[in-house]
Design a protein around this motif. Structure first.
Motif, PDB file in Angstrom:
ATOM      1  N   CYS A  15       0.841  -1.204   0.000  1.00  9.87           N
ATOM      2  CA  CYS A  15       0.000   0.000   0.000  1.00  9.87           C
ATOM      3  C   CYS A  15       0.871   1.247   0.000  1.00  9.87           C
ATOM      4  O   CYS A  15       2.092   1.161   0.195  1.00  9.87           O
ATOM      5  CB  CYS A  15      -0.891   0.003   1.240  1.00  9.87           C
ATOM      6  SG  CYS A  15       0.041  -0.096   2.785  1.00  9.87           S
ATOM      7  N   SER A  16       0.228   2.388  -0.209  1.00  8.98           N
ATOM      8  CA  SER A  16       0.969   3.641  -0.151  1.00  8.98           C
ATOM      9  C   SER A  16       1.515   3.827   1.264  1.00  8.98           C
ATOM     10  O   SER A  16       0.911   3.381   2.239  1.00  8.98           O
ATOM     11  CB  SER A  16       0.027   4.800  -0.490  1.00  8.98           C
ATOM     12  OG  SER A  16      -0.279   4.760  -1.865  1.00  8.98           O
ATOM     13  N   PHE A  19      -0.476   4.510   4.511  1.00  6.14           N
ATOM     14  CA  PHE A  19      -1.378   3.512   5.097  1.00  6.14           C
ATOM     15  C   PHE A  19      -0.623   2.447   5.884  1.00  6.14           C
ATOM     16  O   PHE A  19      -1.234   1.724   6.661  1.00  6.14           O
ATOM     17  CB  PHE A  19      -2.176   2.815   3.982  1.00  6.14           C
ATOM     18  CG  PHE A  19      -3.069   3.763   3.244  1.00  6.14           C
ATOM     19  CD1 PHE A  19      -2.661   4.301   2.038  1.00  6.14           C
ATOM     20  CD2 PHE A  19      -4.280   4.130   3.769  1.00  6.14           C
ATOM     21  CE1 PHE A  19      -3.454   5.194   1.357  1.00  6.14           C
ATOM     22  CE2 PHE A  19      -5.095   5.028   3.091  1.00  6.14           C
ATOM     23  CZ  PHE A  19      -4.681   5.563   1.886  1.00  6.14           C
ATOM     24  N   LEU A  24      -7.210  -0.273   8.665  1.00  3.64           N
ATOM     25  CA  LEU A  24      -8.209   0.225   7.712  1.00  3.64           C
ATOM     26  C   LEU A  24      -9.548  -0.393   8.083  1.00  3.64           C
ATOM     27  O   LEU A  24      -9.701  -1.618   8.070  1.00  3.64           O
ATOM     28  CB  LEU A  24      -7.810  -0.162   6.285  1.00  3.64           C
ATOM     29  CG  LEU A  24      -6.458   0.370   5.810  1.00  3.64           C
ATOM     30  CD1 LEU A  24      -6.179  -0.097   4.384  1.00  3.64           C
ATOM     31  CD2 LEU A  24      -6.417   1.878   5.887  1.00  3.64           C
ATOM     32  N   VAL A  44      -9.285   5.227   7.678  1.00  2.00           N
ATOM     33  CA  VAL A  44      -8.101   4.952   8.492  1.00  2.00           C
ATOM     34  C   VAL A  44      -8.474   5.172   9.953  1.00  2.00           C
ATOM     35  O   VAL A  44      -9.045   6.205  10.319  1.00  2.00           O
ATOM     36  CB  VAL A  44      -6.948   5.900   8.091  1.00  2.00           C
ATOM     37  CG1 VAL A  44      -5.740   5.686   8.999  1.00  2.00           C
ATOM     38  CG2 VAL A  44      -6.557   5.688   6.634  1.00  2.00           C
TER      39      VAL A  44
END
Lengths: 92, 94
Positions: A15-16, A19, A24, A44
């Motif tokens: 993930c980016s 994150f 999540l 988030v």
């Protein structure tokens, strides 16, 4: 802000950066009396909300980046509160 | 931010500056139970690892531009993560 009900979590290792290490939460959007509104969001978690809880979801980028203290985060939906109760003067 | 399934890729040699090197995927947005919902969109692959068939989650508007490594990339949707699993609340716990 929106009211949501945590119905699950999204597990993601790729993930980016914004994150990684963050929970999540899969949240159904609900009305003030807890009725499902049909939509959902992945938000988030910042308050340690658990599954089944009603939460407060902030759904706006600038505020989300401030809450996460991460200026470049590609994040918009953030869980910023756990709802204890909702008092209504009249049903919407 | 919502779920989607990658159903394809887009190749476009002629495109706006700033879009070079941006991998473009076709996403089918999904509802919370991972059923198709809404029209497919073309999104930038900000994690550059998502392939067809995978379930991902994506962001839109300004967050999509922020997700891409370049300072400013003109995109309106971007994949920001690949879903390993969705752990749903059991029916009994609702």
């Amino acid at each position: 802000m929106k009211l949501g009900k945590v119905v699950g979590t999204v597990v993601s290792t790729i993930c980016s950066p914004a994150f990684s290490g963050r929970r999540l939460l899969l949240c159904d959007l609900v009305g003030p009396v807890g009725d499902a509104l049909g939509g959902y969001l992945i938000a988030v978690d910042t308050v340690g909300a658990g599954a089944g809880e009603t939460v407060l979801i902030l759904d706006e980028g600038n505020s989300a980046r401030q809450v996460l203290a991460y200026p470049e985060a590609p994040v918009r939906a953030v869980v910023v509160g756990i709802v204890d109760s909702v008092e209504l003067a009249e049903t919407p | 931010m919502r779920l989607a399934r990658v159903i394809g890729t887009v190749v476009a040699t002629q495109k706006a500056p700033g879009l070079e090197g941006v991998k473009l995927l076709i996403l089918q947005p999904l509802d919370r139970r991972r059923r198709p919902s809404g029209r497919p969109v073309v999104a930038a692959d900000a994690v550059a690892m998502a392939g067809p068939g995978e379930t991902v989650y994506f962001v839109a508007s300004r967050e999509a531009a922020l997700a891409c490594p370049e300072p400013f990339v003109p995109v309106d949707h971007a994949v920001v993560g690949i879903v390993d699993a969705v752990e749903e609340l059991g029916e009994a716990d609702r």
